[in-house]
Structure formats: structure tokens, C-alpha cells
Design a protein around this motif. Structure first.
Motif: not given
Length: 198
Positions: A115-117, A120-128, A133-135
Motif C-alpha cells: 500500500d503506497r498511500l 499516516s497511521t490513520y490512513e494505513t488502517c482506513r485503507r486496509a 477489505g481487511i477486517c
């Protein structure tokens, strides 16, 4: 007359930050693990970016995160690794060195996502959650950063546990003081970011 008010305001901000920090640490304590053998299995490990040197090689902190993710994969705790970091400019790329180190350590290419975007910690978790589709996941980071990461992921509705890579006593004391202070101040932003986003 102004200075006492300024001092009082600063003290209030610091006290509020301290209480928030203690609250987040307490709320996430049961989901943070310090030994690889104690981490419950999840389908995916999310490895957070942490900087690369000028020649593109991972910083020691980043390499330790990646190798911890590799160890979780090799132990069978996870089937997939999500390497998430900053790759917004041609001259700065955290993700490719993370992937290369994981592959050189024996993880097959099919088991690695990039994931190249993850800016931030928030963006990593949100994009996951939204893009991959990570739960359920294991979050991999240093111990000083893990409470905030687990807190954010939980607020976003993810079922996560975290593995905390050792930090104090491993990296330079001055660096850890700087990272910990920054983390201390970032908790307020994390709470604001995730308010109502779960």
C-alpha cells in the motif's frame, strides 16, 4: 497577568494529553503483545512504514518491523503481509524496500501486498479496511507506537491485535525520546480523526 494564564493553559494541555495517553494505553493493553509466540493468529499482518535511508535501504526501525512481520508469517500466525508506507514522490519510497526485505527473507511474492498511500497511521488502517477489505489483522510496529495504532484500528471497526517490536534500549535514547514525545502529542489527533468513524 498574561503569563500565569499561558502557563495554566499549557499545563492543562499537557495534563489532558497525559490522561488521553493513559486512557488509550489502558484500553488497548489486552490487545498488545510483546512476544511473537503469544500473538493470536489473524489473516493479515499490517506492517507500518518507518522511514528509509537516502540510498533507499530500510532504517533499522523499519527493518525490525518488516522482519517481525516475516516472523509472524513464517510461524503461521498470518497468511498475508500488507506493507504500508509513503511513496508519494519519485525520490521517496518506503514500500518497495519493505517488500524486497520480506522477499529476501523468504516470504513469497503472492503473500505480500503493498500500500503506497499509507501516509499516516490513520490512513494505513482506513485503507486496509476500505481498499483491501481487511477486517482482522495483526498490527506490527514498535511498542511506543502500538497503543495509538491499535486504538485507531479499533475505532475504524477492525478486529486487531498488535505485536510490539522492542524499542527502548534498542535504538538511540535521544531518538526514542523524540518519537515518544511525538506519539504523546499525536493521540489527540487520533481521537479527533476517528471520532464517529467507527
Amino acid at each position: 497577568m498574561v503569563l500565569p494564564w499561558v502557563g495554566g493553559a499549557i499545563a492543562l494541555v499537557l495534563l489532558t494529553s497525559l490522561l488521553l495517553s493513559l486512557s488509550v494505553m489502558y484500553a488497548t493493553r489486552a490487545r498488545r503483545f510483546k512476544t511473537l509466540g503469544s500473538v493470536p493468529p489473524r489473516p493479515v499482518a499490517i506492517v507500518f512504514g518507518a522511514g528509509v535511508w537516502e540510498d533507499g535501504t530500510p532504517s533499522p526501525m523499519l527493518a525490525d518491523r518488516v522482519l517481525a512481520g516475516v516472523a509472524l508469517y513464517q510461524q503461521g500466525n498470518v497468511q498475508q503481509l500488507l506493507m504500508s508506507g509513503d511513496n508519494q514522490t519519485p525520490d521517496y519510497n518506503e514500500v518497495d524496500p519493505m517488500i524486497q526485505l520480506a522477499r529476501a527473507s523468504g516470504v513469497p511474492e503472492r503473500a505480500i501486498w503493498g500500500d503506497r498511500l499509507g501516509l499516516s497511521t490513520y490512513e494505513t488502517c482506513r485503507r486496509a479496511r476500505d481498499e483491501y477489505g481487511i477486517c482482522e489483522a495483526i498490527l506490527v510496529s514498535q511498542r511506543y507506537h502500538l497503543p495509538r495504532a491499535v486504538y485507531i484500528a479499533q475505532r475504524l471497526g477492525l478486529d486487531v491485535v498488535g505485536y510490539g517490536v522492542p524499542d527502548w534500549g534498542v535504538y538511540r535514547h535521544r531518538s526514542m525520546l523524540s518519537y515518544s514525545l511525538r506519539e504523546f502529542m499525536a493521540l489527540g489527533k487520533a481521537i479527533a480523526q476517528t471520532w464517529g468513524d467507527s
